[in-house]
Every structure is written in structure tokens, then in C-alpha cells.
Scaffold this motif. Structure first.
Motif, PDB file in Angstrom:
ATOM      1  N   GLU A 158       2.755   7.897  -3.367  1.00 55.00           N
ATOM      2  CA  GLU A 158       3.489   7.877  -2.092  1.00 55.00           C
ATOM      3  C   GLU A 158       3.191   9.102  -1.238  1.00 55.00           C
ATOM      4  O   GLU A 158       3.143   9.002  -0.002  1.00 55.00           O
ATOM      5  N   GLU A 185      -4.636  -3.708  -2.259  1.00 57.32           N
ATOM      6  CA  GLU A 185      -3.574  -2.802  -2.723  1.00 57.32           C
ATOM      7  C   GLU A 185      -3.875  -1.366  -2.342  1.00 57.32           C
ATOM      8  O   GLU A 185      -2.968  -0.609  -1.970  1.00 57.32           O
ATOM      9  N   ASP A 188      -3.188  -0.888   1.356  1.00 61.17           N
ATOM     10  CA  ASP A 188      -1.747  -0.825   1.590  1.00 61.17           C
ATOM     11  C   ASP A 188      -1.187   0.538   1.202  1.00 61.17           C
ATOM     12  O   ASP A 188      -0.390   1.136   1.944  1.00 61.17           O
ATOM     13  N   ALA A 189      -1.614   1.075   0.059  1.00 58.02           N
ATOM     14  CA  ALA A 189      -1.093   2.357  -0.421  1.00 58.02           C
ATOM     15  C   ALA A 189      -1.506   3.516   0.479  1.00 58.02           C
ATOM     16  O   ALA A 189      -0.699   4.404   0.779  1.00 58.02           O
ATOM     17  N   THR A 191      -2.635   3.464   3.697  1.00 62.40           N
ATOM     18  CA  THR A 191      -2.265   3.384   5.121  1.00 62.40           C
ATOM     19  C   THR A 191      -0.758   3.350   5.337  1.00 62.40           C
ATOM     20  O   THR A 191      -0.296   3.287   6.473  1.00 62.40           O
ATOM     21  N   LYS A 192       0.004   3.430   4.265  1.00 62.51           N
ATOM     22  CA  LYS A 192       1.458   3.224   4.357  1.00 62.51           C
ATOM     23  C   LYS A 192       2.157   4.215   5.287  1.00 62.51           C
ATOM     24  O   LYS A 192       3.112   3.856   5.987  1.00 62.51           O
ATOM     25  N   THR A 193       1.708   5.469   5.324  1.00 60.71           N
ATOM     26  CA  THR A 193       2.388   6.458   6.166  1.00 60.71           C
ATOM     27  C   THR A 193       1.944   6.389   7.627  1.00 60.71           C
ATOM     28  O   THR A 193       2.537   7.046   8.487  1.00 60.71           O
ATOM     29  N   GLU A 197      -6.072   4.960   8.654  1.00 57.73           N
ATOM     30  CA  GLU A 197      -6.276   3.548   8.922  1.00 57.73           C
ATOM     31  C   GLU A 197      -7.526   3.042   8.213  1.00 57.73           C
ATOM     32  O   GLU A 197      -8.468   3.800   7.975  1.00 57.73           O
TER      33      GLU A 197
END
Length: 226
Positions: A158, A185, A188-189, A191-193, A197
Motif C-alpha cells: 500500500e 493486479e 491496480d496495486a 496506480t492505486k494512489t 499511471e
């Protein structure tokens, strides 16, 4: 389901690289190359040389450099850069990699530092804000995924995107190779913040099992948003 594993512990990697260092001094073999069976290192090196060229990365950092194998390969292929560095939280890893450099005149210009860049008080992180045009990660996010460490209540996965983005120049590139994530996956992990990109991905041979298709590893490229 817990993903905790010995592969996510500093104690394990200190032991691994201490042993590899001893063997290196006996045989001059620097040891394991992660994902060698997928030719990942060759694919990564070719991609970097094609997209950046010698001395054009704007500063390169190898996260979780281990024995430094990938940086040594890039240097030998012509990607010479005065700001080519490798970092690892294992002091045994850094000691080993520095020893290899000291005995290889063709490896000048590569520097290694001990760093746990996921921590807010990490010295390397604090001194290298916005320094790198290219950051490469071959297996480090995999190891972080297997760790039980928490950072201000968050998992390493995270906090990873923010910490990495903080070391990157504007429009800098992050190239991540992993086996514990599918490409989707991983995207997604990372680019989450919203700081990074999706940019591109490298192609690997695809296998099919039980009606599902996939690859043993994936390599995905990201750019830092302005």
C-alpha cells in the motif's frame, strides 16, 4: 489468507546474501538471477536499452538490488550512467554487491546503498527526492507482498507507490517485474494512489491451464504523473 513468508523477511535475505558472498569469493559466481527461466533480465535490459539508450535514463535506481546482477548486466551491455545505483534493505546484499564492483573495473559508476525505502525516516529516501528518471524493480514488490511488516498501519504494498513516486523525476518511469501478481493486479496495486499511471508491458510466453491463460512473470511499465 495470509501471504506472510520467510521470503518477506530481512533475516532471510541477510542470510542468503552472506552465503552468496562467501561463494563468490570462492568461485567468482555472483549467484542467483531472479526469473532467469523466463529470460526476464534479458527482456528488461533490451527494453531499457531500446527506450533509453546509454546514459539517457536521467538517473537509474534498482530497488531491492540483491546481488546487483541486473545492474551489472545493464552496465556490460552499455547502459553507462553516472547515477546508476542499487538499494537494498539487507546490509549483506549491499556489502556483497560493493565487493563485486570493487573487483570489476568494467563496473565503475555503479553505487550501492542500504535503504528501507518504505520507511519515512529512511536516509536514502530523504536524500533522493525526485532524483531518478528510471526505477527498476525485479522481484522486490513480490518480497514486499510476502512481508507482514506494517508502515503507519498500512502494508508495504500500500505504501510502495507513494514512496517510489517520491524518488522519481517528472514523467519518470518505473518498471516492475513480478510473479506474485498478474499484470492487471500489478497495475491496480501500483496506480492505486494516483501518483503513477500505467504505460506499457513487456510480453512473455503465455501458457494455458484449466482454460485460463497466463505467464509465469509479468513486467509492467508506469510513468509518474506530472
Amino acid at each position: 489468507m495470509s501471504h506472510t513468508s520467510i521470503l518477506g523477511t530481512k533475516k532471510h535475505w541477510d542470510a542468503v546474501y552472506s552465503k552468496e558472498h562467501i561463494l563468490y569469493n570462492q568461485t567468482k559466481d555472483i549467484g542467483e538471477c531472479w526469473y532467469d527461466d523466463a529470460d526476464a533480465e534479458d527482456k528488461i535490459a533490451h527494453f531499457i536499452l531500446t527506450h533509453f539508450g546509454p546514459g539517457k535514463t536521467g538517473g537509474l535506481c534498482d530497488l531491492g538490488t540483491g546481488n546487483g546482477h541486473l545492474l551489472f548486466k545493464l552496465s556490460q551491455l552499455g547502459l553507462h550512467n553516472s547515477a546508476m545505483v542499487g538499494i537494498d534493505y539487507s546490509s549483506a546484499s549491499v556489502s556483497f554487491a560493493k565487493d563485486v564492483v570493487s573487483k570489476g573495473p568494467d563496473l565503475e559508476g555503479i553505487h550501492f546503498y542500504q535503504s528501507d525505502f518504505l520507511r519515512n525516516d529512511d536516509t536514502f529516501l530523504g536524500n533522493h527526492s525526485g532524483k531518478f528518471g528510471l526505477i527498476i524493480d525485479k522481484g522486490t514488490l513480490d518480497a514486499i507482498f510476502l512481508s507482514k511488516e506494517k508502515y503507519q498501519g498500512l502494508t508495504g504494498v500500500e505504501v510502495y507507490p507513494h514512496k517510489v513516486a517520491s524518488m522519481m523525476k517528472r514523467n519518470g518511469v518505473l518498471l516492475v517485474t513480478a510473479c506474485n501478481f498478474t499484470a492487471d493486479e500489478l497495475i491496480d496495486a501500483v496506480t492505486k494512489t494516483g501518483e503513477l499511471e500505467y504505460w506499457t508491458r513487456l510480453e512473455y510466453p503465455v501458457f494455458e491451464f484449466g482454460g485460463r491463460k497466463g505467464s509465469k512473470v509479468c513486467t509492467v511499465g508506469f510513468r509518474r504523473r506530472d
